[in-house]
Design a protein around this motif. Structure first.
Motif, PDB file in Angstrom:
ATOM      1  N   GLU A 195       3.759   6.808  -2.884  1.00  0.00           N
ATOM      2  CA  GLU A 195       3.197   7.986  -2.236  1.00  0.00           C
ATOM      3  C   GLU A 195       3.827   8.109  -0.852  1.00  0.00           C
ATOM      4  O   GLU A 195       4.047   7.105  -0.174  1.00  0.00           O
ATOM      5  CB  GLU A 195       1.680   7.840  -2.121  1.00  0.00           C
ATOM      6  N   ARG A 196       4.139   9.350  -0.414  1.00  0.00           N
ATOM      7  CA  ARG A 196       4.808   9.481   0.880  1.00  0.00           C
ATOM      8  C   ARG A 196       4.257  10.671   1.649  1.00  0.00           C
ATOM      9  O   ARG A 196       3.724  11.614   1.075  1.00  0.00           O
ATOM     10  CB  ARG A 196       6.319   9.606   0.700  1.00  0.00           C
ATOM     11  N   LYS A 197       4.382  10.593   2.970  1.00  0.00           N
ATOM     12  CA  LYS A 197       3.981  11.715   3.818  1.00  0.00           C
ATOM     13  C   LYS A 197       4.770  11.674   5.123  1.00  0.00           C
ATOM     14  O   LYS A 197       5.369  10.654   5.468  1.00  0.00           O
ATOM     15  CB  LYS A 197       2.467  11.680   4.078  1.00  0.00           C
TER      16      LYS A 197
END
Ligand code: ADP
Ligand code: MG
Length: 390
Positions: free
Chosen positions: A274-276
């Protein structure tokens, strides 16, 4: 360049001993990338056109002084023969009576490939005996192996004690371009540094602080600078042992060092994590920085837009994973569009610009990983230092 090249010596009728970098990737005996062989062609063809005979030598892999058949240069000799459209003889060893006889029997225009120089322990130890045996094979020495120029081995440095020694075209080109990055660059001169570790690049940062107008820092190494300033870096790669050095560099640099303002963080070290996007002040525990963010890319592009010279070493993120390669590729494309001298050094940086498809749109992609780094640190490379001055 202040070193003599093949153009500065008379090669007609001579036996030329040339050190090339044929350390190519092999898979089950087949060459998977022949870039390094092709890179040596201009010098090889020039020497043959001058009416000389040619004895080629290189290392391949790490045989550690053992004669390992799987690290023979035979596949390279065969491939080179196809590229040159003429036979390339293969020597049974690197030195010795039989090899000496083969070398002496060569006619102008003929090519002989010696066996892997690292089949002999004397290569890396640079023993006078091994260097002398190599030198006895030729009458002039040409070094065109930039990738090993930072090593004082028998085939790069030792032989120069016994033969007139000059540079090939590849080394000439490397010195011309990398020399601009360390000598008198057109200004503004902007250096981009990235990659995993600060500890690998402290020498480069120090040397560039004295030379560059701006140093843009990306990649994992930025994390250590942030932590030195007291920011939370979560699970990002940080080198605690060099925090004081990072702190010192920030203090010394004035406003020369430009650090990222935002980053792409991920909840695992994986492409499908998951990335942000977060500002660098907002990295949470459990997350790690794997790329610089879009605001930083825009900031870097703005600074690069004014540059007359750019040197780049070290990717901006974990570019091996497509989701964290975006900034590295964006910076590569930005360099390709600049009206400036653009120089790329470092093995991973070179593959990143290739992957971005712009390796032919920058001024120079260095063929030497470690050698280009040492050059950017301002060190003298023994394999080049040993060549004759003009
Ligand atoms: P070069 O070979 O061009 O000198 P380096 O070997 O110093 O470059 O650095 C390349 C490596 O740095 C790559 O494997 C890349 O994945 C890694 N890297 C870049 N950014 C990060 C990051 N934020 N975290 C961890 N590794 C990173
Ligand atoms: Mg590397």
């Amino acid at each position: 360049m202040n070193k003599k090249t093949v153009r500065d010596v008379d090669l007609k009728g001579k036996r030329v001993l040339m050190r090339a970098d044929f350390n190519v990737p092999l898979k089950e005996g087949a060459i998977t990338d022949d870039t390094r062989i092709r890179a040596a062609l201009p010098t090889i063809e020039y020497i043959l056109e001058q009416g000389a005979s040619l004895i080629l030598m290189s290392h391949l892999g790490r045989p550690k002084g053992q004669k390992l058949p799987e690290l023979s240069l035979k596949p390279v000799a065969e491939h080179l023969g196809k590229l040159l459209e003429q036979p390339v003889k293969m020597a049974p060893d690197t030195v010795g009576d039989e090899v000496q006889a083969m070398a002496e029997a060569l006619q102008p225009g003929e090519v002989l490939m010696l066996e892997n120089t690292r089949f002999h322990a004397g290569e890396k130890k640079n023993t006078p005996e091994f260097a002398e045996q190599l030198a006895a094979l030729g009458e002039i020495f040409v070094n065109d192996a930039f990738g090993t120029a930072h090593r004082a081995h028998a085939s790069t440095e030792g032989v120069t004690k016994h033969l007139p020694a000059v540079a090939g075209f590849l080394i000439g080109k490397e010195i011309d371009f990398l020399g601009q990055a360390t000598g008198e660059p057109g200004r503004p001169y902007v250096v981009i540094l990235g990659g995993a570790k600060v500890s690998d690049k402290i020498g480069v940062i120090q040397n560039m602080l004295a030379k560059a107008d701006k140093i843009l820092i990306g990649g994992g190494m930025a994390n250590t600078f942030f932590k030195a300033q007291g920011l939370e870096m979560g699970d990002s790669l940080v080198e605690d042992e060099v925090l004081p050095v990072a702190q010192e560099l920030i203090e010394k640099s004035g406003d020369k060092l430009v650090l990222p303002v935002d980053a792409i963080v991920a909840d695992a070290f994986a492409d499908d994590a998951e990335r942000k996007t977060v500002d660098v002040e907002n990295v949470e525990i459990g997350w790690r920085i794997l790329d610089i963010g879009p605001k930083t890319v825009a900031l870097f592009k703005e600074i690069l837009g004014t540059a007359k010279t750019v040197a780049w070493n070290g990717p901006m993120g974990v570019f091996e994973m497509p989701n964290f390669a975006k900034a590295t590729f964006a910076i590569a494309r930005a360099l390709a569009e600049l009206d400036a001298i653009t120089i790329i050094g470092g093995g991973d940086s070179a593959s990143a610009v290739k992957l971005a498809g712009v390796d032919d749109k920058v001024s120079h992609v260095s063929t030497g990983g470690g050698a280009s780094l040492e050059f950017l640190e301002g060190k003298t490379l023994p394999g080049i230092e040993a060549l004759e001055d003009k």
